[in-house]
Design a protein around this motif. Structure first.
Motif, mmCIF file in Angstrom:
data_model
loop_
_atom_site.group_PDB
_atom_site.id
_atom_site.type_symbol
_atom_site.label_atom_id
_atom_site.label_comp_id
_atom_site.label_asym_id
_atom_site.label_seq_id
_atom_site.Cartn_x
_atom_site.Cartn_y
_atom_site.Cartn_z
ATOM 1 N N GLU A 86 -21.491 23.365 -15.484
ATOM 2 C CA GLU A 86 -21.765 23.218 -14.055
ATOM 3 C C GLU A 86 -22.458 24.458 -13.506
ATOM 4 O OE1 GLU A 86 -19.367 22.724 -9.843
ATOM 5 O OE2 GLU A 86 -18.382 22.054 -11.697
ATOM 6 N N ASP B 62 -23.366 18.059 -12.611
ATOM 7 C CA ASP B 62 -23.121 18.179 -11.172
ATOM 8 C C ASP B 62 -21.624 18.122 -10.907
ATOM 9 O OD1 ASP B 62 -22.818 16.992 -8.297
ATOM 10 O OD2 ASP B 62 -24.884 17.732 -8.426
ATOM 11 N N ALA C 64 -20.118 16.648 -8.743
ATOM 12 C CA ALA C 64 -19.701 15.305 -8.350
ATOM 13 C C ALA C 64 -19.300 14.448 -9.542
ATOM 14 C CB ALA C 64 -20.828 14.622 -7.578
ATOM 15 N N GLU C 65 -19.733 14.821 -10.763
ATOM 16 C CA GLU C 65 -19.392 14.055 -11.950
ATOM 17 C C GLU C 65 -17.941 14.255 -12.345
ATOM 18 O OE1 GLU C 65 -22.259 13.774 -15.262
ATOM 19 O OE2 GLU C 65 -23.322 15.391 -14.224
ATOM 20 N N ASP D 297 -13.954 14.540 -12.139
ATOM 21 C CA ASP D 297 -12.810 13.985 -11.425
ATOM 22 C C ASP D 297 -11.779 15.065 -11.129
ATOM 23 O OD1 ASP D 297 -13.877 11.414 -11.513
ATOM 24 O OD2 ASP D 297 -13.020 11.054 -13.498
#
Length: 502
Positions: free
Chosen positions: A489, A495, A497-498, A500
């Protein structure tokens, strides 16, 4: 030595000295000793076979195969020579040929465990999995401590709740934990077993235990990898014209475990294409012509010298090495993954070559490399012994490939994503065949029916129809991958956002 003092013309003494010298990894001196034995007594297949093994250790594949063929022509019947010839042919990529010698070795000396292990590996490469398991089991009956066979059975056999080898592997691990290579094999086998049982935390825990001793021993320097990537990017200035124009090899490259074998099987199912396997010949040819004295075949010094090498001679030497030992004619695939580093030099030396670079989701690439047991004597894969270092390696490799994509001719260098192949195999197959100048053939879609040997970690998987279970595998390991994901990252490879798990 005392025998030679008594009789300087005794060939057996030179032969035994050659074996002892080879056992100490001084293969150049061993070859000299074997040659002296052959000068005194030429018709000895055991001497020729041991010479071939030393030649192969020095990456002299062409001369090794010549020596092995000369030994085979003398109809050897002792098990050691037969097994040695199997080893030479196998390392030369001639797996079908190796099989006959391994079978004869085990028939001649059925009580030698190592011969059964070698037979099992050869059977695995040619896709005879049931026979391979039987050979590995025979090896373990003779030598229960042979961790290579124990790990190999687990790697090619689905582990289930009802039928698994976890208890056996756990019982063995404490006795080998201090032996780096044995610990790697047993720990990786345990990780694979727990993965089969869908227990990712246990799998990753065993990988860490498996790799710790070897990681401490190799003292890997990530700066060495970074310097290679930087030196490789600098080779894009080489003129992409001239070179050896009478050959059209297809190079399938990329980081390991990204689908290179899958694409190799797809394209080599074409009637005009043969897979040559993973060849080190381009790098060896460059090293030879560059004249660099460094101890590695692939290093900054050799890459920096590429501009002074005659590119036509480099391409010609590569083709001569491949054609003389493998007997290939027409289009063929060289799928050594790390040939990716040489991509600009390959295109300069072989202007009709095509390079297909496999890409895969960054996190899946890191995970698949970390969970792979690579050859323990091959330093270029040492990065995979540590999770964070694997992620760091991916970042450097990714930057290199992005640079290539921006600078190399699009008609000769292309990327393909593993996820795209799995998602629409026909569309990607058509695109890659067109890129290579080949017509579409429907049998390319039935790659799992390709009977050619596979000497890679995917030897079992590529004999199945296309499956999707490897997609987004990293999600199942996300908690354990946190240190690697942080590196990816931060480098912009994934990203936030990928993820969890923040």
């Amino acid at each position: 030595m005392e025998a030679l003092k008594r009789d300087p013309g005794e060939p057996r003494a030179y032969y035994l000295l050659g074996i002892l010298t080879a056992d100490h990894a001084n293969h150049a001196k061993a070859i000299d000793l074997f040659d002296r034995a052959l000068t005194l007594s030429p018709q000895h297949p055991e001497v020729l076979a041991q010479k071939a093994r030393s030649e192969m250790a020095l990456l002299r594949r062409e001369s090794a195969v010549r020596s092995a063929d000369a030994a085979a022509a003398l109809a050897p019947d002792d098990a050691l020579t037969l097994d040695t010839l199997g080893v030479v042919y196998s390392r030369a990529g001639l797996h079908d040929r190796s099989l006959e010698f391994y079978k004869r070795a085990t028939a001649t000396a059925p009580d030698v465990s190592a011969y059964h292990y070698n037979l099992g590996a050869a059977l695995q490469f040619v896709g005879h999995m049931d026979e391979a398991r039987e050979a590995y089991r025979r090896c373990l009956i003779l030598d229960p401590g042979e961790t290579r066979a124990l790990a190999a059975i687990v790697q090619i056999t689905k582990q289930t709740e009802a039928d698994n080898q976890i208890a056996e592997l756990k019982a063995v691990f404490p006795s080998v934990a201090h032996k780096a290579d044995d610990a790697l094999r047993v720990g990786h086998a345990l990780a694979k077993a727990y993965e089969d049982l869908n227990q990712p935390a246990e799998a990753m825990g065993w990988l860490a235990k498996a790799k710790s001793a070897k990681w401490a021993a190799v003292q890997h320097d990530a700066a060495f990898d970074d310097a290679i990537f930087d030196a490789a990017k600098a080779t894009t200035h080489l003129p992409m014209m001239g070179g050896h124009t009478s050959a059209q090899p297809i190079f399938i490259v990329g980081m390991p475990r990204t689908g290179t074998t899958l694409v190799d099987r797809i394209l080599s199912s074409h009637s005009e294409v043969t897979s040559a396997g993973e060849l080190a010949d381009f790098g060896i040819s460059l090293k030879h012509l560059s004249g660099t004295q460094s101890k590695y075949v692939l290093d900054v010094e050799t890459l920096a010298a590429a501009g002074q090498v005659d590119q036509n001679e480099l391409g010609r030497m590569y083709m001569q090495r491949v054609e003389s030992t493998l007997g290939l004619t027409g289009r063929f695939i060289d799928k050594l993954p790390l040939n990716a580093i040489y991509a600009p030099i390959i295109l300069a030396a072989l202007p009709e070559a095509r390079i297909i670079c496999l890409r895969r989701h960054p996190a899946d690439t890191v995970l698949s490399n970390y969970r792979q047991l690579f050859a323990t004597q091959f330093p270029y894969y040492d990065y995979a012994l540590n999770l964070e270092t694997t992620a760091h390696y991916y970042v450097g490799f990714d930057r290199m490939i992005r640079h290539y994509s921006e600078t190399l001719p699009a008609g000769r260098f292309t990327q393909v994503h593993y996820e795209d192949v799995v998602g629409d195999i026909e569309a990607q197959t058509r695109r890659l065949l067109e890129f290579c100048g080949l017509s579409f053939e429907a049998q390319c879609l039935d790659f799992h029916q390709n009977a050619a040997p596979v000497a890679t970690a995917s030897s079992a998987q590529v004999r199945e129809p296309l499956y999707t279970r490897a997609l987004a595998r990293w999600k199942r390991y996300e908690a354990q991958l946190t240190p690697a994901l942080d590196i990816l990252e931060a480098a912009g490879c994934i990203d936030a956002a990928e993820r969890d798990i923040p």
